[in-house]
Design an enzyme around this catalytic site. Structure first.
Site, short mmCIF file in Angstrom:
data_model
loop_
_atom_site.label_atom_id
_atom_site.label_comp_id
_atom_site.label_asym_id
_atom_site.label_seq_id
_atom_site.Cartn_x
_atom_site.Cartn_y
_atom_site.Cartn_z
N LYS A 111 2.02 0.28 -1.77
CA LYS A 111 1.69 1.67 -1.47
C LYS A 111 0.27 1.74 -0.88
O LYS A 111 -0.64 1.08 -1.39
CB LYS A 111 1.79 2.52 -2.74
CG LYS A 111 1.56 4.01 -2.52
CD LYS A 111 1.82 4.83 -3.78
CE LYS A 111 1.59 6.31 -3.52
NZ LYS A 111 1.91 7.15 -4.70
N SER B 218 4.36 11.25 -3.54
CA SER B 218 3.53 10.59 -2.54
C SER B 218 3.97 9.17 -2.23
O SER B 218 3.49 8.54 -1.29
CB SER B 218 2.07 10.59 -3.01
OG SER B 218 1.91 9.83 -4.19
N SER C 129 5.17 11.65 -8.14
CA SER C 129 5.12 10.82 -6.93
C SER C 129 5.96 9.55 -6.97
O SER C 129 6.18 8.92 -5.93
CB SER C 129 3.66 10.44 -6.61
OG SER C 129 2.96 11.57 -6.16
#
Length: 464
Positions: free
Chosen positions: A85, A160, A184
Site C-alpha cells: 500500500k 483507502s 479502509s
C-alpha cells in the site's frame, strides 16, 4: 515453463502459489511473469498498481529462485509477487501517500509491517494506489489518478486500500496489505469482492508512528479468501519491542488451515444497527439474507444490537484530532496541495479542546467495556460493511442514500467506523451482489482478541 507450472495461474490461491514455488513446480520468475502479464492486461484501465518497477521485481524473483536452489531456509510467502500500500514505507521504493507533497519521496527504511512481509520472502513489484494520505474511502489522488472497480470500471474500488483490493480481485497480486481507520481494509474488500480484516487493536503492531498510543488506525491483511488472509496475518501479527501495545500471541497462531463451524454460535444480525445507519435497500437485503444462511449452518440467530450511540462522535473527534496532529503543520505550509475534504477535517481538529478529546476517550472506554459485556452473551455481530454498493467513480463520495442526503464524506461509512472505536476485530466477507452484479460484503465482528475465532467463523460462512 514446467508441466506443473501450467497448473498455477494468477487466480490460484496464494497458498497454492507459494507451495508451488517452494516445491519447484513453478519458479518465482515464472510466477512473476504471470502477474506482470495480468498487470499489463488490467492495470492500464483499472489503475491499481503504481510505481511498478519490473526490472527490480525480476531481480527479486531471481534472488528468490537462487535462495531455493542453494537450499536456504525460506519464509511462508517466498516468491510471491507483492505490491505494498502506497502509505506504507518501503526502503528504496517511491512512497507517495497519494500526495503531491511526497510525489518523489523514497524512504530509507521499511516500516514494521513491510519489514515482516519482506522477511517472509515476497518479491516486491511496486505499490498499490491510495486516496490522499489514505483519507476517504474512494481511491483517487493528484499523483496517480483514480483506481476503478474491477467488476465495473465506472464504479469506485473503495478505499483507502482501494488499489490493494482492486489488484487482488483482478489477479494482479495474490495477497495485499492495507490499513484501516474508518473502514479502509473492509470497505474496498466489500466493493471489490475480496476479504479484508481489521484486526483487534494490537494484533498487527505498527512502527514507526508519530504517536505510539494512537489506536484508531491499524494495519492488516487482504486476500481473495479467508485461508489466504490467515496466511498473511500469520506473517504480520505478533509482538515487537518497538510497539508497546502489541498483543502477545505469535503470528503462527493465525496460520492456515482455517476451518470453523457456525453450529451453536450466538449470532446477532442487524442491517442498520438498530436504526443508527441509513443503508441502501439492496445492501440491507444482502445482510438480511444472511439470517437464513446462518440459521441453516446451525447458528442461533437474533436481532440484538449493542448500543453504539456514542461511537459516531467518538470516531469523528479522534479522527479530526489525529489528522490535525499528524498533518496540521503541513496543511499550514501547503494548503493548496490538500484536497478540500481532508483540509476541512484537519481544520476541524484544530478547533478541538482538551475537553473534547477527553470526552472522546472516555466514550471510547465506555464503548469498549459495553462491547466486552455484550459479547458475553453473543459470539458474532453481523452488519453491513459499507452502507452503499460501489458508487460512480467520478463522485468523491455518495451524496445520498435512499434519498437521505449525506452531509460529509464520512456519513456513508458509519457501518465500518462505528466498529473502529470499539477496538474489536471485524472482517468483510463477500456475500452477495446487487441487481447490477456489484459485490456486497457482510461484516462479521467478534470480541477483542478473538481474531482466530473470527477467521474460523468467516471461513465457515465462506464455505457455504
Amino acid at each position: 515453463m514446467s508441466a506443473h507450472a501450467a497448473d498455477v495461474t494468477v487466480d490460484s490461491t496464494a497458498r497454492e502459489q507459494a507451495a508451488a514455488v517452494r516445491t519447484g513446480d513453478i519458479s518465482a520468475r515464472e510466477l512473476l511473469d504471470l502477474h506482470l502479464t495480468r498487470i499489463a492486461e488490467r492495470n492500464p484501465e483499472l489503475n491499481a498498481v503504481v510505481s511498478l518497477d519490473e526490472e527490480r521485481a525480476r531481480e527479486g524473483a531471481h534472488a528468490a529462485d537462487e535462495a531455493l536452489a542453494h537450499g536456504d531456509e525460506v519464509g511462508p510467502l517466498h516468491g510471491l509477487p507483492f505490491a505494498f500500500k502506497d502509505t506504507h514505507a518501503v526502503a528504496g521504493w517511491r512512497t507517495t501517500f497519494g500526495s503531491p507533497l511526497f510525489a518523489d519521496h523514497v524512504p530509507d527504511a521499511d516500516e514494521l509491517l513491510v519489514e515482516r512481509v519482506r522477511r517472509a520472502g515476497v518479491v516486491v513489484m511496486g505499490k498499490t494506489n491510495v486516496p490522499e494520505f489514505a483519507s476517504g474511502s474512494h481511491t483517487f489522488n493528484p499523483v496517480f489518478g483514480t483506481t476503478l472497480n474491477p467488476h465495473d470500471p465506472t464504479r469506485s474500488a473503495g478505499g483507502s486500500s482501494g488499489g490493494a483490493a482492486c489488484a487482488l480481485a483482478s489477479g494482479m497480486v495474490p495477497l495485499a496489505d492495507g490499513s484501516d481507520m474508518g473502514g479502509s481494509l473492509r470497505n474496498p474488500a466489500s466493493f471489490c469482492g475480496v476479504v479484508g480484516l481489521r484486526p483487534s487493536l494490537g494484533r498487527v503492531p505498527e512502527w514507526p508512528l508519530y504517536n505510539q498510543w494512537e489506536t484508531t488506525s491499524v494495519g492488516g491483511p487482504m486476500a481473495r479468501n479467508v485461508g489466504d488472509l490467515a496466511l498473511l496475518l500469520s506473517v504480520m501479527a505478533g509482538p515487537d519491542p518497538r510497539a508497546p501495545q502489541a498483543l502477545g500471541d505469535p503470528g503462527s497462531t493465525f496460520a492456515p488451515p482455517v476451518r470453523g463451524s457456525l453450529a451453536g454460535l450466538r449470532v446477532a444480525v442487524s442491517p442498520d444497527l438498530g436504526g443508527l445507519l441509513e443503508v441502501d435497500h439492496e445492501v440491507a437485503a444482502v445482510v438480511e439474507s444472511s439470517r437464513s444462511v446462518l440459521a441453516s449452518l446451525g447458528a442461533q440467530v437474533s436481532a440484538d444490537v449493542p448500543d453504539l450511540a456514542e461511537a459516531d462522535d467518538t470516531f469523528r473527534t479522534l479522527r479530526a484530532w489525529h489528522l490535525q496532529a499528524k498533518l496540521g503543520t503541513r496543511l499550514a505550509e501547503h494548503r493548496a496541495s490538500f484536497k478540500r475534504s481532508l483540509a476541512d477535517n484537519i481544520d476541524l481538529g484544530a478547533t478541538l479542546s482538551g475537553a473534547d478529546v477527553a470526552r472522546a476517550y472516555t466514550q471510547r472506554t465506555t464503548l469498549s467495556e459495553r462491547m466486552r459485556l455484550w459479547f458475553l452473551d453473543h459470539d458474532l455481530l453481523v452488519l453491513p460493511v459499507s452502507q452503499v454498493p460501489p458508487f460512480p467513480a467520478d463522485q468523491e463520495f455518495p451524496h445520498e442514500i435512499n434519498g437521505a442526503p449525506m452531509k460529509t464524506y464520512l456519513d456513508w461509512m458509519c457501518a465500518a467506523y462505528l466498529i473502529t472505536v470499539t477496538g474489536c476485530p471485524a472482517i468483510s466477507v463477500p456475500f452477495g451482489t446487487t441487481r447490477d452484479g456489484l459485490p456486497v460484503g457482510v461484516q462479521l465482528v467478534a470480541a477483542h482478541g478473538r481474531d482466530r475465532f473470527l477467521l474460523e467463523a468467516a471461513a465457515a460462512l465462506e464455505a457455504r
